[in-house]
Design an enzyme around this catalytic site. Structure first.
Site, PDB file in Angstrom:
ATOM      1  N   ASN A   8      44.856   7.745  -7.907  1.00 33.51           N
ATOM      2  CA  ASN A   8      44.377   7.076  -6.690  1.00 33.51           C
ATOM      3  C   ASN A   8      45.209   5.811  -6.537  1.00 33.51           C
ATOM      4  O   ASN A   8      44.994   4.825  -7.231  1.00 33.51           O
ATOM      5  CB  ASN A   8      42.888   6.746  -6.814  1.00 33.51           C
ATOM      6  CG  ASN A   8      42.321   6.117  -5.547  1.00 33.51           C
ATOM      7  OD1 ASN A   8      43.043   5.777  -4.620  1.00 33.51           O
ATOM      8  ND2 ASN A   8      41.014   5.937  -5.518  1.00 33.51           N
ATOM      9  N   ARG A  89      44.649  11.381  -4.420  1.00 36.79           N
ATOM     10  CA  ARG A  89      43.772  11.022  -3.299  1.00 36.79           C
ATOM     11  C   ARG A  89      44.640  10.498  -2.159  1.00 36.79           C
ATOM     12  O   ARG A  89      45.443   9.575  -2.351  1.00 36.79           O
ATOM     13  CB  ARG A  89      42.775   9.953  -3.711  1.00 36.79           C
ATOM     14  CG  ARG A  89      41.913   9.469  -2.542  1.00 36.79           C
ATOM     15  CD  ARG A  89      41.007   8.323  -2.943  1.00 36.79           C
ATOM     16  NE  ARG A  89      40.174   7.889  -1.828  1.00 36.79           N
ATOM     17  CZ  ARG A  89      40.177   6.661  -1.317  1.00 36.79           C
ATOM     18  NH1 ARG A  89      40.957   5.731  -1.832  1.00 36.79           N
ATOM     19  NH2 ARG A  89      39.393   6.353  -0.300  1.00 36.79           N
ATOM     20  N   ARG A 239      32.737  -5.032   5.750  1.00 35.75           N
ATOM     21  CA  ARG A 239      33.022  -4.395   7.039  1.00 35.75           C
ATOM     22  C   ARG A 239      31.771  -4.384   7.910  1.00 35.75           C
ATOM     23  O   ARG A 239      30.664  -4.180   7.419  1.00 35.75           O
ATOM     24  CB  ARG A 239      33.539  -2.978   6.834  1.00 35.75           C
ATOM     25  CG  ARG A 239      35.001  -2.923   6.422  1.00 35.75           C
ATOM     26  CD  ARG A 239      35.413  -1.512   6.062  1.00 35.75           C
ATOM     27  NE  ARG A 239      35.376  -1.297   4.633  1.00 35.75           N
ATOM     28  CZ  ARG A 239      35.614  -0.125   4.047  1.00 35.75           C
ATOM     29  NH1 ARG A 239      35.867   0.945   4.769  1.00 35.75           N
ATOM     30  NH2 ARG A 239      35.573  -0.025   2.728  1.00 35.75           N
ATOM     31  N   ASN A 332      22.218   2.940  -8.038  1.00 38.40           N
ATOM     32  CA  ASN A 332      21.703   1.907  -8.940  1.00 38.40           C
ATOM     33  C   ASN A 332      20.746   0.901  -8.324  1.00 38.40           C
ATOM     34  O   ASN A 332      20.257   0.026  -9.038  1.00 38.40           O
ATOM     35  CB  ASN A 332      22.893   1.138  -9.544  1.00 38.40           C
ATOM     36  CG  ASN A 332      23.801   2.031 -10.353  1.00 38.40           C
ATOM     37  OD1 ASN A 332      23.387   2.623 -11.341  1.00 38.40           O
ATOM     38  ND2 ASN A 332      25.056   2.156  -9.927  1.00 38.40           N
ATOM     39  N   GLU A 382      34.381  11.546  -7.714  1.00 38.10           N
ATOM     40  CA  GLU A 382      35.491  11.943  -6.851  1.00 38.10           C
ATOM     41  C   GLU A 382      36.698  12.418  -7.645  1.00 38.10           C
ATOM     42  O   GLU A 382      37.412  13.329  -7.220  1.00 38.10           O
ATOM     43  CB  GLU A 382      35.861  10.773  -5.944  1.00 38.10           C
ATOM     44  CG  GLU A 382      34.759  10.402  -4.954  1.00 38.10           C
ATOM     45  CD  GLU A 382      35.078   9.173  -4.130  1.00 38.10           C
ATOM     46  OE1 GLU A 382      35.778   9.307  -3.116  1.00 38.10           O
ATOM     47  OE2 GLU A 382      34.613   8.077  -4.519  1.00 38.10           O
TER      48      GLU A 382
END
Length: 396
Positions: A8, A89, A239, A332, A382
């Site tokens: 990644n 990725r 964001r 979590n 992932e």
């Protein structure tokens, strides 16, 4: 004893995992960061033991050599666990890539060309691909696209209501992201419940610093909250998520913000950071407990948006079998899960607060036995999903 290397890559760093191709066990993991800076850093973990190095790392090619040196010094041996494929990725596959793809020169050109849709990600992903192909020239390299899982979205879900010719010319549409996670979790949930993924309607909530919701019908993505970019949708760490586009025009006119200023505002200075001054959910919750009104409002905004998407996807799916929480916050944070679902008993969603409060790294049910909708927490992975897809392509 063969293995798959999962990469990644970012603009100044890359993460990696070495995964056994038969047992799917993680053999090693590491990160090479501060690439191009005077002092780079690399860490390599095997069986819980981590070794670290600090040294100049000129570029990604040099970074991969640092990684290979770490394998040679700390193991596991790449001779005993030979890499038979490398999975990468890649964030943006546009409308061109809807499945994992063996990387050829033409694929590299396409990934580069799609950089206009993901200027912060695709060029960095491509740098990692080029460096990895130099380090492992004799094995197949496979691109696994974040957007691929969402290629099953119907036109009504991916089309924006703007001038159709302009949108087509500039490839403006919803692409969706976190697809690798949503795909993995949807299948892991079905396996955990002892059901076939094809028979389940699921709402999956990937809640981390970046966050997205996905409606999955029979294993296929039919709606998702992120859009042409990862900015749309839920409130995130830095964001904004959904916002009236006229706000941006207003700020450009009244606050004299440039296009780059607005981009930085929405991506780096909004979300929980913009509302509460902190992007980490743990810090925001701690501040709320100490009476911080801004933190309290930020959490209310966060969960209000989350509940809105749950409701919209519930209606869109028509029938919901499971609601799934995953990623760092989703796995979590019992408070977020509780606030997201409170008062939804009329929809057949009943959270068991005792089960919800339990801490575990394993998949688990947190709804009551009487709940019509099963609420579960399922850890995402992932890297394992990328390894699986890489092997599926190379073994076909």
């Amino acid at each position: 004893m063969s293995s798959v290397l999962v990469v990644n890559s970012g603009s100044s760093s890359f993460k990696y995992q070495l995964i056994d191709s038969d047992s799917e066990r993680m053999l090693a993991a590491g990160v090479v960061e501060r690439i191009g800076e005077p002092e780079g850093r690399a860490s390599h973990t095997v069986h819980g033991d981590t070794t670290e190095r600090t040294l100049p790392i000129a570029d990604h090619t040099a970074g991969f050599q640092v990684m290979l040196d770490a394998f040679a010094a700390s193991g596991p041996s790449l001779e005993k666990h030979p890499v038979i494929a490398v999975g990468h990725r890649v964030v943006q596959g546009g409308a061109r890539f809807f499945e994992p793809t063996v990387i050829t020169d033409l694929v590299r050109i396409n990934i580069d060309e799609l950089s206009s849709l993901a200027p912060l990600h695709n060029p960095a992903n491509l740098e990692g691909i080029v460096a990895a192909q130099k380090a492992f020239p004799d094995v197949p390299h496979v691109a696994v696209f974040d957007t691929a899982f969402h290629q099953t979205l119907p036109p009504a879900a991916y089309t924006y209501a703007i001038d159709a010719e302009l949108a087509a010319k500039h490839r403006v549409r919803r692409y969706g992201f976190h697809g690798t996670s949503h795909r993995f979790v949807s299948r892991a949930t079905a396996e955990f419940l002892g059901r076939r993924v094809e028979e389940l309607n699921q709402i999956i909530l990937h809640l981390g610093n970046g966050a997205s919701a996905c409606a999955v019908a029979g294993g296929r993505s039919v709606d998702t909250s992120m859009g042409m970019t990862p900015l749309e949708g839920l409130v995130m760490g830095t964001r904004s998520g959904d916002i009236d586009p006229a706000v941006l025009l207003h700020l450009q006119r009244r606050a004299s913000l440039s296009v780059d200023d607005v981009d930085a505002l929405l991506n780096k200075r909004s979300g929980m950071l913009g509302l509460a001054g902190q992007s980490d959910m743990r810090d925001v919750e701690k501040a709320e407990k100490h009476g911080d009104a801004a933190a309290a409002l930020a959490l209310d905004v966060y969960t209000h948006r989350l509940r809105s998407y749950i409701g919209a996807y519930y209606v869109g799916l028509g029938r919901v079998d499971t609601i799934v929480f995953t990623a760092g916050v989703g796995e979590n944070d019992p408070m977020v899960r509780s606030r997201a679902l409170v008062g939804m008993e009329g929809l057949g969603i009943e959270l068991d607060e005792a089960r919800n409060a339990e801490r575990s790294r394993e998949a688990r049910v947190i709804s009551t036995d009487a709940s019509r909708v099963t609420v579960v927490v399922v850890p995402t992975n992932e890297e394992l999903e990328i390894a699986r897809q890489t092997l599926a392509v190379t073994r076909a």
